[in-house]
Scaffold this motif. Structure first.
Motif, PDB file in Angstrom:
ATOM      1  N   TYR A 113       0.819  -1.218   0.000  1.00 16.69           N
ATOM      2  CA  TYR A 113       0.000   0.000   0.000  1.00 16.69           C
ATOM      3  C   TYR A 113       0.849   1.262   0.000  1.00 16.69           C
ATOM      4  O   TYR A 113       0.644   2.162  -0.815  1.00 16.69           O
ATOM      5  N   VAL A 114       1.808   1.325   0.904  1.00 17.81           N
ATOM      6  CA  VAL A 114       2.608   2.543   1.062  1.00 17.81           C
ATOM      7  C   VAL A 114       3.740   2.607   0.032  1.00 17.81           C
ATOM      8  O   VAL A 114       3.910   3.613  -0.664  1.00 17.81           O
ATOM      9  N   GLY A 115       4.517   1.530  -0.061  1.00 14.73           N
ATOM     10  CA  GLY A 115       5.661   1.547  -0.976  1.00 14.73           C
ATOM     11  C   GLY A 115       5.247   1.650  -2.425  1.00 14.73           C
ATOM     12  O   GLY A 115       5.747   2.503  -3.169  1.00 14.73           O
ATOM     13  N   ASP A 116       4.316   0.807  -2.840  1.00 11.06           N
ATOM     14  CA  ASP A 116       3.864   0.850  -4.226  1.00 11.06           C
ATOM     15  C   ASP A 116       3.110   2.136  -4.525  1.00 11.06           C
ATOM     16  O   ASP A 116       3.198   2.676  -5.632  1.00 11.06           O
ATOM     17  N   GLY A 117       2.386   2.646  -3.535  1.00  9.99           N
ATOM     18  CA  GLY A 117       1.654   3.901  -3.736  1.00  9.99           C
ATOM     19  C   GLY A 117       2.577   5.076  -3.953  1.00  9.99           C
ATOM     20  O   GLY A 117       2.327   5.938  -4.809  1.00  9.99           O
ATOM     21  N   LEU A 118       3.662   5.122  -3.210  1.00 12.54           N
ATOM     22  CA  LEU A 118       4.630   6.206  -3.370  1.00 12.54           C
ATOM     23  C   LEU A 118       5.281   6.145  -4.744  1.00 12.54           C
ATOM     24  O   LEU A 118       5.448   7.162  -5.418  1.00 12.54           O
ATOM     25  N   ALA A 119       5.666   4.942  -5.183  1.00 11.91           N
ATOM     26  CA  ALA A 119       6.265   4.797  -6.508  1.00 11.91           C
ATOM     27  C   ALA A 119       5.292   5.237  -7.592  1.00 11.91           C
ATOM     28  O   ALA A 119       5.672   5.934  -8.542  1.00 11.91           O
ATOM     29  N   ALA A 120       4.034   4.844  -7.464  1.00 17.19           N
ATOM     30  CA  ALA A 120       3.031   5.227  -8.459  1.00 17.19           C
ATOM     31  C   ALA A 120       2.854   6.742  -8.501  1.00 17.19           C
ATOM     32  O   ALA A 120       2.738   7.335  -9.582  1.00 17.19           O
ATOM     33  N   ASP A 121       2.838   7.378  -7.336  1.00 17.09           N
ATOM     34  CA  ASP A 121       2.710   8.834  -7.300  1.00 17.09           C
ATOM     35  C   ASP A 121       3.869   9.505  -8.029  1.00 17.09           C
ATOM     36  O   ASP A 121       3.683  10.468  -8.785  1.00 17.09           O
ATOM     37  N   MET A 177       9.392   4.537   2.818  1.00 13.96           N
ATOM     38  CA  MET A 177       9.417   5.818   2.114  1.00 13.96           C
ATOM     39  C   MET A 177      10.851   6.226   1.809  1.00 13.96           C
ATOM     40  O   MET A 177      11.170   6.654   0.690  1.00 13.96           O
ATOM     41  N   GLY A 178      11.727   6.101   2.790  1.00 17.34           N
ATOM     42  CA  GLY A 178      13.121   6.460   2.570  1.00 17.34           C
ATOM     43  C   GLY A 178      13.763   5.623   1.486  1.00 17.34           C
ATOM     44  O   GLY A 178      14.468   6.142   0.612  1.00 17.34           O
ATOM     45  N   GLU A 179      13.507   4.325   1.509  1.00 16.35           N
ATOM     46  CA  GLU A 179      14.076   3.426   0.501  1.00 16.35           C
ATOM     47  C   GLU A 179      13.506   3.722  -0.884  1.00 16.35           C
ATOM     48  O   GLU A 179      14.223   3.680  -1.887  1.00 16.35           O
ATOM     49  N   ARG A 218       4.189  17.260  -2.526  1.00 20.37           N
ATOM     50  CA  ARG A 218       2.956  16.532  -2.831  1.00 20.37           C
ATOM     51  C   ARG A 218       3.118  15.040  -2.558  1.00 20.37           C
ATOM     52  O   ARG A 218       2.197  14.394  -2.042  1.00 20.37           O
ATOM     53  N   LEU A 219       4.279  14.493  -2.904  1.00 17.79           N
ATOM     54  CA  LEU A 219       4.530  13.075  -2.622  1.00 17.79           C
ATOM     55  C   LEU A 219       4.463  12.807  -1.120  1.00 17.79           C
ATOM     56  O   LEU A 219       3.889  11.803  -0.680  1.00 17.79           O
ATOM     57  N   THR A 220       5.051  13.703  -0.339  1.00 20.26           N
ATOM     58  CA  THR A 220       5.040  13.544   1.118  1.00 20.26           C
ATOM     59  C   THR A 220       3.627  13.651   1.669  1.00 20.26           C
ATOM     60  O   THR A 220       3.233  12.891   2.566  1.00 20.26           O
ATOM     61  N   GLU A 221       2.838  14.596   1.135  1.00 21.09           N
ATOM     62  CA  GLU A 221       1.462  14.761   1.597  1.00 21.09           C
ATOM     63  C   GLU A 221       0.632  13.510   1.319  1.00 21.09           C
ATOM     64  O   GLU A 221      -0.153  13.063   2.168  1.00 21.09           O
ATOM     65  N   ARG A 222       0.804  12.922   0.133  1.00 22.87           N
ATOM     66  CA  ARG A 222       0.043  11.718  -0.191  1.00 22.87           C
ATOM     67  C   ARG A 222       0.474  10.543   0.678  1.00 22.87           C
ATOM     68  O   ARG A 222      -0.349   9.707   1.075  1.00 22.87           O
ATOM     69  N   HIS A 223       1.774  10.487   0.972  1.00 24.02           N
ATOM     70  CA  HIS A 223       2.257   9.441   1.886  1.00 24.02           C
ATOM     71  C   HIS A 223       1.615   9.607   3.261  1.00 24.02           C
ATOM     72  O   HIS A 223       1.171   8.619   3.869  1.00 24.02           O
TER      73      HIS A 223
END
Length: 234
Positions: A113-121, A177-179, A218-223
Protein backbone atom coordinates in the motif's frame (compact mmCIF):
# COMPACT_ATOMS: atom_id res chain seq x y z
CA UNK A 1 -14.99 36.42 -46.73
CA UNK A 2 -11.81 34.42 -46.47
CA UNK A 3 -11.70 31.23 -44.48
CA UNK A 4 -9.41 30.97 -41.50
CA UNK A 5 -6.48 28.64 -42.13
CA UNK A 6 -6.81 25.20 -40.60
CA UNK A 7 -4.86 24.83 -37.35
CA UNK A 8 -1.48 23.23 -37.76
CA UNK A 9 -1.25 19.60 -36.75
CA UNK A 10 0.61 19.13 -33.48
CA UNK A 11 4.23 18.15 -33.86
CA UNK A 12 5.07 14.51 -33.29
CA UNK A 13 7.18 14.49 -30.10
CA UNK A 14 8.63 11.10 -31.02
CA UNK A 15 10.57 12.67 -33.88
CA UNK A 16 12.84 13.87 -31.09
CA UNK A 17 15.13 10.90 -30.41
CA UNK A 18 15.82 12.14 -26.89
CA UNK A 19 12.13 12.23 -26.06
CA UNK A 20 11.59 8.75 -27.49
CA UNK A 21 14.48 7.44 -25.39
CA UNK A 22 13.01 9.02 -22.28
CA UNK A 23 9.58 7.48 -22.91
CA UNK A 24 11.10 4.04 -23.56
CA UNK A 25 13.05 4.31 -20.30
CA UNK A 26 10.00 5.41 -18.33
CA UNK A 27 7.80 2.67 -19.76
CA UNK A 28 10.61 0.19 -19.13
CA UNK A 29 11.01 1.06 -15.47
CA UNK A 30 7.25 1.04 -14.87
CA UNK A 31 6.88 -2.27 -16.71
CA UNK A 32 9.57 -3.94 -14.63
CA UNK A 33 8.03 -2.44 -11.51
CA UNK A 34 4.71 -4.08 -12.42
CA UNK A 35 6.39 -7.43 -13.12
CA UNK A 36 8.32 -7.24 -9.86
CA UNK A 37 5.19 -6.31 -7.91
CA UNK A 38 3.37 -9.29 -9.38
CA UNK A 39 6.13 -11.67 -8.27
CA UNK A 40 6.36 -10.13 -4.80
CA UNK A 41 2.63 -10.11 -4.14
CA UNK A 42 2.36 -13.72 -5.28
CA UNK A 43 5.09 -14.63 -2.79
CA UNK A 44 3.47 -12.58 -0.01
CA UNK A 45 0.20 -14.43 -0.54
CA UNK A 46 1.91 -17.45 0.97
CA UNK A 47 2.03 -15.59 4.32
CA UNK A 48 -1.70 -14.88 4.32
CA UNK A 49 -3.36 -16.02 7.56
CA UNK A 50 -6.64 -17.06 5.93
CA UNK A 51 -7.77 -18.45 2.60
CA UNK A 52 -9.76 -15.27 1.97
CA UNK A 53 -6.63 -13.18 2.46
CA UNK A 54 -4.65 -15.45 0.16
CA UNK A 55 -7.24 -15.01 -2.58
CA UNK A 56 -7.31 -11.22 -2.12
CA UNK A 57 -3.53 -10.95 -2.32
CA UNK A 58 -3.48 -13.17 -5.39
CA UNK A 59 -6.00 -10.86 -7.04
CA UNK A 60 -3.69 -7.92 -6.31
CA UNK A 61 -0.83 -9.81 -7.98
CA UNK A 62 -3.00 -10.61 -10.99
CA UNK A 63 -3.96 -6.94 -11.38
CA UNK A 64 -0.30 -5.91 -11.43
CA UNK A 65 0.44 -8.48 -14.15
CA UNK A 66 -2.56 -7.25 -16.13
CA UNK A 67 -1.00 -3.78 -16.29
CA UNK A 68 2.15 -5.18 -17.87
CA UNK A 69 0.85 -6.14 -21.31
CA UNK A 70 -0.27 -2.65 -22.47
CA UNK A 71 3.13 -1.25 -21.46
CA UNK A 72 4.93 -3.97 -23.41
CA UNK A 73 2.68 -3.38 -26.43
CA UNK A 74 3.48 0.32 -26.42
CA UNK A 75 7.21 -0.36 -26.16
CA UNK A 76 6.94 -2.65 -29.18
CA UNK A 77 5.06 0.07 -31.10
CA UNK A 78 7.93 2.44 -30.39
CA UNK A 79 10.36 -0.07 -31.89
CA UNK A 80 11.83 -1.13 -28.55
CA UNK A 81 12.29 -4.63 -27.21
CA UNK A 82 10.29 -4.76 -23.94
CA UNK A 83 12.80 -7.01 -22.17
CA UNK A 84 15.72 -4.77 -23.18
CA UNK A 85 13.77 -1.69 -22.05
CA UNK A 86 13.23 -3.22 -18.61
CA UNK A 87 16.74 -4.57 -18.17
CA UNK A 88 18.49 -1.32 -17.02
CA UNK A 89 16.16 -1.09 -14.01
CA UNK A 90 16.39 -4.64 -12.72
CA UNK A 91 19.24 -3.97 -10.29
CA UNK A 92 17.66 -0.87 -8.71
CA UNK A 93 14.18 -2.36 -8.30
CA UNK A 94 15.43 -5.76 -7.15
CA UNK A 95 17.73 -3.97 -4.71
CA UNK A 96 14.78 -2.06 -3.27
CA UNK A 97 12.83 -5.27 -2.72
CA UNK A 98 15.86 -7.02 -1.24
CA UNK A 99 16.26 -4.21 1.30
CA UNK A 100 12.56 -4.12 2.13
CA UNK A 101 11.60 -7.78 2.37
CA UNK A 102 8.61 -7.95 4.77
CA UNK A 103 9.07 -9.96 7.95
CA UNK A 104 5.40 -10.92 8.16
CA UNK A 105 1.99 -10.60 6.57
CA UNK A 106 1.27 -7.12 7.92
CA UNK A 107 4.57 -5.66 6.77
CA UNK A 108 3.78 -7.10 3.33
CA UNK A 109 0.40 -5.36 3.32
CA UNK A 110 1.92 -2.02 4.32
CA UNK A 111 4.59 -2.36 1.66
CA UNK A 112 1.99 -3.08 -1.02
CA UNK A 113 0.00 0.00 0.00
CA UNK A 114 2.61 2.54 1.06
CA UNK A 115 5.66 1.55 -0.98
CA UNK A 116 3.86 0.85 -4.23
CA UNK A 117 1.65 3.90 -3.74
CA UNK A 118 4.63 6.21 -3.37
CA UNK A 119 6.27 4.80 -6.51
CA UNK A 120 3.03 5.23 -8.46
CA UNK A 121 2.71 8.83 -7.30
CA UNK A 122 6.26 9.59 -8.46
CA UNK A 123 5.71 8.09 -11.92
CA UNK A 124 2.44 10.00 -12.29
CA UNK A 125 4.31 13.22 -11.58
CA UNK A 126 6.87 12.39 -14.27
CA UNK A 127 4.12 11.34 -16.68
CA UNK A 128 2.61 14.82 -16.41
CA UNK A 129 5.51 15.99 -18.59
CA UNK A 130 4.57 13.67 -21.47
CA UNK A 131 2.36 13.66 -24.54
CA UNK A 132 -1.30 12.90 -23.74
CA UNK A 133 -1.34 9.35 -25.14
CA UNK A 134 1.71 8.25 -23.14
CA UNK A 135 0.48 10.08 -20.06
CA UNK A 136 -2.90 8.32 -20.21
CA UNK A 137 -1.28 4.90 -20.68
CA UNK A 138 0.95 5.38 -17.64
CA UNK A 139 -1.86 6.66 -15.45
CA UNK A 140 -4.00 3.66 -16.44
CA UNK A 141 -1.15 1.25 -15.68
CA UNK A 142 -0.76 2.74 -12.20
CA UNK A 143 -4.46 2.78 -11.38
CA UNK A 144 -5.64 1.40 -8.06
CA UNK A 145 -8.26 -1.19 -8.95
CA UNK A 146 -9.80 -1.18 -5.48
CA UNK A 147 -7.41 -3.45 -3.64
CA UNK A 148 -6.24 -0.68 -1.31
CA UNK A 149 -9.46 -0.98 0.69
CA UNK A 150 -8.58 -4.57 1.50
CA UNK A 151 -5.19 -3.51 2.88
CA UNK A 152 -6.65 -0.64 4.93
CA UNK A 153 -9.30 -2.86 6.49
CA UNK A 154 -6.84 -5.61 7.42
CA UNK A 155 -4.20 -3.30 8.88
CA UNK A 156 -6.63 -1.18 10.89
CA UNK A 157 -8.32 -4.29 12.31
CA UNK A 158 -4.95 -5.74 13.31
CA UNK A 159 -3.89 -2.52 15.06
CA UNK A 160 -7.22 -2.37 16.90
CA UNK A 161 -6.58 -5.91 18.15
CA UNK A 162 -2.94 -5.20 19.06
CA UNK A 163 -2.12 -1.47 19.40
CA UNK A 164 1.60 -2.26 19.74
CA UNK A 165 1.58 -3.37 16.11
CA UNK A 166 0.88 0.21 15.04
CA UNK A 167 4.23 1.48 16.26
CA UNK A 168 6.18 -1.23 14.46
CA UNK A 169 4.29 -0.74 11.22
CA UNK A 170 4.72 3.05 11.39
CA UNK A 171 8.50 2.62 11.62
CA UNK A 172 8.35 0.13 8.76
CA UNK A 173 6.38 2.56 6.58
CA UNK A 174 8.90 5.35 7.23
CA UNK A 175 11.69 3.03 6.17
CA UNK A 176 9.77 2.15 3.00
CA UNK A 177 9.42 5.82 2.11
CA UNK A 178 13.12 6.46 2.57
CA UNK A 179 14.08 3.43 0.50
CA UNK A 180 11.57 4.29 -2.24
CA UNK A 181 12.86 7.86 -2.57
CA UNK A 182 16.44 6.60 -2.67
CA UNK A 183 15.50 4.14 -5.40
CA UNK A 184 13.85 6.89 -7.47
CA UNK A 185 16.96 9.04 -7.13
CA UNK A 186 19.20 6.16 -8.19
CA UNK A 187 17.12 5.45 -11.27
CA UNK A 188 17.04 9.12 -12.31
CA UNK A 189 20.78 9.49 -11.72
CA UNK A 190 21.59 6.46 -13.86
CA UNK A 191 19.29 7.40 -16.75
CA UNK A 192 19.81 10.95 -17.98
CA UNK A 193 16.71 10.71 -20.17
CA UNK A 194 14.44 10.43 -17.12
CA UNK A 195 16.03 13.40 -15.42
CA UNK A 196 15.60 15.38 -18.64
CA UNK A 197 11.84 14.75 -18.56
CA UNK A 198 11.61 16.84 -15.41
CA UNK A 199 13.61 19.61 -17.07
CA UNK A 200 11.16 20.01 -19.95
CA UNK A 201 8.14 18.31 -21.49
CA UNK A 202 6.26 18.21 -24.74
CA UNK A 203 3.26 20.37 -23.92
CA UNK A 204 4.33 22.13 -20.74
CA UNK A 205 7.48 23.84 -19.48
CA UNK A 206 10.04 22.01 -17.46
CA UNK A 207 10.19 22.06 -13.69
CA UNK A 208 12.54 24.44 -11.94
CA UNK A 209 13.94 23.74 -8.48
CA UNK A 210 10.93 25.32 -6.78
CA UNK A 211 8.52 23.19 -8.81
CA UNK A 212 10.50 20.04 -8.07
CA UNK A 213 10.38 20.93 -4.38
CA UNK A 214 6.59 21.26 -4.62
CA UNK A 215 6.42 17.89 -6.36
CA UNK A 216 8.21 16.19 -3.48
CA UNK A 217 5.95 18.03 -1.05
CA UNK A 218 2.96 16.53 -2.83
CA UNK A 219 4.53 13.07 -2.62
CA UNK A 220 5.04 13.54 1.12
CA UNK A 221 1.46 14.76 1.60
CA UNK A 222 0.04 11.72 -0.19
CA UNK A 223 2.26 9.44 1.89
CA UNK A 224 0.93 11.10 5.05
CA UNK A 225 -2.63 10.60 3.82
CA UNK A 226 -2.00 6.89 3.26
CA UNK A 227 -0.49 6.53 6.70
CA UNK A 228 -3.54 8.18 8.19
CA UNK A 229 -5.88 5.79 6.37
CA UNK A 230 -3.93 2.88 7.83
CA UNK A 231 -4.17 4.36 11.30
CA UNK A 232 -0.41 4.95 11.48
CA UNK A 233 1.58 8.00 12.54
CA UNK A 234 3.54 9.50 9.64
Amino acid sequence: MTESPAPAAPADPFKDSGYREAVVDLLGVIAYGELSAFERLAEDAAMAPTLEDKVAMSRMASAEFGHLEPLQDRLTELGADPAEAMKPFVAAIDGFHDHTAPADWYEGLVKAYVGDGLAADFYREVAAQLDPATRDLIIASLADVGHSEFVVERVRAAIAADPRLGGRLALWARRLMGEALSQAQRVAAERDSLADLLAGGVDRPGLDLAAIGKMFSRLTERHTERMGRLGLDA
